[in-house]
Scaffold this motif. Structure first.
Motif, PDB file in Angstrom:
ATOM      1  N   ALA A  48     -27.115   3.556  46.200  1.00  0.00           N
ATOM      2  CA  ALA A  48     -26.401   2.388  45.700  1.00  0.00           C
ATOM      3  C   ALA A  48     -25.137   2.209  46.521  1.00  0.00           C
ATOM      4  O   ALA A  48     -24.556   3.188  47.008  1.00  0.00           O
ATOM      5  CB  ALA A  48     -26.058   2.559  44.222  1.00  0.00           C
ATOM      6  N   VAL A  49     -24.706   0.958  46.708  1.00  0.00           N
ATOM      7  CA  VAL A  49     -23.502   0.683  47.491  1.00  0.00           C
ATOM      8  C   VAL A  49     -22.582  -0.248  46.717  1.00  0.00           C
ATOM      9  O   VAL A  49     -23.024  -1.048  45.888  1.00  0.00           O
ATOM     10  CB  VAL A  49     -23.840   0.048  48.860  1.00  0.00           C
ATOM     11  CG1 VAL A  49     -24.634   1.005  49.712  1.00  0.00           C
ATOM     12  CG2 VAL A  49     -24.590  -1.266  48.690  1.00  0.00           C
ATOM     13  N   SER A  50     -21.275  -0.136  46.986  1.00  0.00           N
ATOM     14  CA  SER A  50     -20.269  -1.019  46.412  1.00  0.00           C
ATOM     15  C   SER A  50     -19.051  -1.000  47.316  1.00  0.00           C
ATOM     16  O   SER A  50     -18.503   0.073  47.610  1.00  0.00           O
ATOM     17  CB  SER A  50     -19.875  -0.568  45.005  1.00  0.00           C
ATOM     18  OG  SER A  50     -18.822  -1.365  44.498  1.00  0.00           O
ATOM     19  N   GLY A  51     -18.626  -2.190  47.781  1.00  0.00           N
ATOM     20  CA  GLY A  51     -17.480  -2.248  48.674  1.00  0.00           C
ATOM     21  C   GLY A  51     -17.742  -1.458  49.938  1.00  0.00           C
ATOM     22  O   GLY A  51     -18.734  -1.673  50.633  1.00  0.00           O
ATOM     23  N   ASP A  52     -16.872  -0.499  50.243  1.00  0.00           N
ATOM     24  CA  ASP A  52     -17.050   0.326  51.436  1.00  0.00           C
ATOM     25  C   ASP A  52     -17.540   1.726  51.073  1.00  0.00           C
ATOM     26  O   ASP A  52     -17.316   2.677  51.807  1.00  0.00           O
ATOM     27  CB  ASP A  52     -15.741   0.423  52.217  1.00  0.00           C
ATOM     28  CG  ASP A  52     -14.626   1.081  51.414  1.00  0.00           C
ATOM     29  OD1 ASP A  52     -14.819   1.280  50.187  1.00  0.00           O
ATOM     30  OD2 ASP A  52     -13.570   1.379  52.003  1.00  0.00           O
ATOM     31  N   ARG A  53     -18.226   1.848  49.929  1.00  0.00           N
ATOM     32  CA  ARG A  53     -18.708   3.148  49.488  1.00  0.00           C
ATOM     33  C   ARG A  53     -20.216   3.127  49.274  1.00  0.00           C
ATOM     34  O   ARG A  53     -20.815   2.112  48.902  1.00  0.00           O
ATOM     35  CB  ARG A  53     -18.038   3.527  48.161  1.00  0.00           C
ATOM     36  CG  ARG A  53     -16.509   3.551  48.236  1.00  0.00           C
ATOM     37  CD  ARG A  53     -15.977   4.915  48.455  1.00  0.00           C
ATOM     38  NE  ARG A  53     -16.133   5.722  47.256  1.00  0.00           N
ATOM     39  CZ  ARG A  53     -15.310   5.707  46.215  1.00  0.00           C
ATOM     40  NH1 ARG A  53     -14.276   4.885  46.189  1.00  0.00           N
ATOM     41  NH2 ARG A  53     -15.512   6.510  45.191  1.00  0.00           N
ATOM     42  N   ALA A  54     -20.842   4.272  49.504  1.00  0.00           N
ATOM     43  CA  ALA A  54     -22.253   4.475  49.193  1.00  0.00           C
ATOM     44  C   ALA A  54     -22.357   5.646  48.239  1.00  0.00           C
ATOM     45  O   ALA A  54     -21.579   6.605  48.310  1.00  0.00           O
ATOM     46  CB  ALA A  54     -23.059   4.751  50.464  1.00  0.00           C
ATOM     47  N   PHE A  55     -23.330   5.575  47.332  1.00  0.00           N
ATOM     48  CA  PHE A  55     -23.528   6.618  46.328  1.00  0.00           C
ATOM     49  C   PHE A  55     -24.974   7.077  46.393  1.00  0.00           C
ATOM     50  O   PHE A  55     -25.893   6.256  46.401  1.00  0.00           O
ATOM     51  CB  PHE A  55     -23.211   6.099  44.928  1.00  0.00           C
ATOM     52  CG  PHE A  55     -21.874   5.426  44.818  1.00  0.00           C
ATOM     53  CD1 PHE A  55     -20.727   6.161  44.556  1.00  0.00           C
ATOM     54  CD2 PHE A  55     -21.757   4.056  44.985  1.00  0.00           C
ATOM     55  CE1 PHE A  55     -19.493   5.545  44.459  1.00  0.00           C
ATOM     56  CE2 PHE A  55     -20.528   3.428  44.884  1.00  0.00           C
ATOM     57  CZ  PHE A  55     -19.387   4.174  44.628  1.00  0.00           C
ATOM     58  N   PHE A  56     -25.182   8.379  46.432  1.00  0.00           N
ATOM     59  CA  PHE A  56     -26.537   8.905  46.487  1.00  0.00           C
ATOM     60  C   PHE A  56     -26.543  10.310  45.902  1.00  0.00           C
ATOM     61  O   PHE A  56     -25.502  10.951  45.727  1.00  0.00           O
ATOM     62  CB  PHE A  56     -27.076   8.935  47.922  1.00  0.00           C
ATOM     63  CG  PHE A  56     -26.325   9.868  48.832  1.00  0.00           C
ATOM     64  CD1 PHE A  56     -26.766  11.165  49.038  1.00  0.00           C
ATOM     65  CD2 PHE A  56     -25.166   9.455  49.470  1.00  0.00           C
ATOM     66  CE1 PHE A  56     -26.075  12.035  49.867  1.00  0.00           C
ATOM     67  CE2 PHE A  56     -24.468  10.312  50.300  1.00  0.00           C
ATOM     68  CZ  PHE A  56     -24.927  11.608  50.496  1.00  0.00           C
ATOM     69  N   ALA A  57     -27.738  10.783  45.598  1.00  0.00           N
ATOM     70  CA  ALA A  57     -27.892  12.136  45.060  1.00  0.00           C
ATOM     71  C   ALA A  57     -28.793  12.936  45.981  1.00  0.00           C
ATOM     72  O   ALA A  57     -29.715  12.401  46.597  1.00  0.00           O
ATOM     73  CB  ALA A  57     -28.468  12.101  43.653  1.00  0.00           C
ATOM     74  N   GLU A  58     -28.513  14.222  46.067  1.00  0.00           N
ATOM     75  CA  GLU A  58     -29.317  15.124  46.876  1.00  0.00           C
ATOM     76  C   GLU A  58     -29.855  16.228  45.972  1.00  0.00           C
ATOM     77  O   GLU A  58     -29.127  16.800  45.177  1.00  0.00           O
ATOM     78  CB  GLU A  58     -28.481  15.727  47.994  1.00  0.00           C
ATOM     79  CG  GLU A  58     -29.289  16.545  48.997  1.00  0.00           C
ATOM     80  CD  GLU A  58     -28.450  16.964  50.196  1.00  0.00           C
ATOM     81  OE1 GLU A  58     -28.990  17.610  51.089  1.00  0.00           O
ATOM     82  OE2 GLU A  58     -27.251  16.630  50.221  1.00  0.00           O
ATOM     83  N   GLY A  59     -31.129  16.489  46.089  1.00  0.00           N
ATOM     84  CA  GLY A  59     -31.739  17.510  45.258  1.00  0.00           C
ATOM     85  C   GLY A  59     -33.233  17.319  45.210  1.00  0.00           C
ATOM     86  O   GLY A  59     -33.812  16.593  46.017  1.00  0.00           O
TER      87      GLY A  59
END
Length: 284
Positions: A48-59
């Protein structure tokens, strides 16, 4: 990167990711800003992205009605240079990540139905909900974000800011009751929200009118694929045939792709999911 799972356009950035790696490139020049690979024997969730950030999960995600069983991490990174902004441990490896702009939250989701909501600012937990532990209304699949509501895969609807059950007015009593959609899960098709309509698989293709209590209408004679198979656009509702495009191999004999347009003269029966009220509370 291997087989690409998704391509996301965000301002001047293009974020490309697969199950094992992702890269951020310049939308104007095509030059790579940074790349990221998952650790050995780990996988990356949806991003997922918002503004200048990305969010993700590792596992490593694990499908179980009891919740996740393998450790994982949720991370926020800068799109500019890939620098980690924050990273927090999770109880297991999630299968997806959803960002809510209105609530300022990042939601880690599991196929088991568990949702873990974290603050965008620092990754601190705000709430969790697990429909697998709520009366058996559980079915595997990712939840869907609609405005300030989160539709869980079991049909329950919660407030995205608090995780508390959302309410709707009972059609017979006019009293607020827990808001649940009439179908327990979306099957193997991915749900798609456009405006106030939720399109998904309810045996055949189905749509839910979220502006009117989430009543469900079915489009009989259609067989959906496992991806987004019901897509509206330019006044036409495209209902794709999963078997025809090689995306579905289950034993459903119905195969009929359709392009539908709105006809106000067609009568459509819908189904709603409300508990039977007490006789004395029914409006007459």
């Amino acid at each position: 990167l291997g087989p690409v799972g998704n391509i996301i356009l965000q301002g001047s950035y293009i974020l490309i990711h697969s199950d094992t790696a992702m890269a951020c490139i310049s939308r104007k020049e095509g030059k790579a800003f940074w790349t990221r690979r998952a650790a050995e024997k780990q996988t990356l969730s949806r991003v997922a992205v918002s503004g200048d950030r990305a969010f993700f999960a590792e596992g490593v995600g694990k499908k179980t009605a009891d919740g996740p069983a393998i450790s994982g991490e949720l991370e926020s990174v800068s799109l500019t240079d890939g620098r980690s902004v924050w990273r927090v441990p999770l109880a297991g490896g999630p299968s997806g990540v959803i960002h809510s702009e209105t609530a300022g939250l990042v939601l880690a989701t599991w196929d088991s139905g568990l949702v873990d909501a974290r603050a965008v600012k620092d990754g601190q937990r705000v709430w969790t909900v697990n429909p697998a532990q709520r009366g058996g209304w559980w079915n595997p699949g990712m939840p869907v974000l609609w405005k300030d509501r989160l539709i869980l895969s079991g049909g329950q609807i919660v407030d995205v800011a608090t995780g508390k059950a959302a309410t709707a007015l009972h059609p017979l009593t006019g009293l607020p009751v827990p808001w649940n959609l009439p179908y327990k899960g979306f099957g193997c098709s991915m749900p798609n929200v456009v405006g106030d309509l939720l399109f998904s698989r309810g045996l055949d293709a189905a749509y839910y009118d979220l502006s009117n209590g989430g009543s469900m209408a079915r489009l009989d004679g259609s067989r959906l694929a496992c991806g987004w198979s019901v897509m509206p656009g330019s006044g036409v509702l495209a209902v794709l045939n999963g078997q025809q495009f090689g995306m579905c191999h289950c034993r459903n004999p119905i195969a009929s792709p359709m392009g539908l347009v709105h006809d106000p003269d067609v009568e459509t029966w819908t189904i709603s999911r409300f508990d039977t009220p007490k006789q004395e509370s029914i409006r007459r």
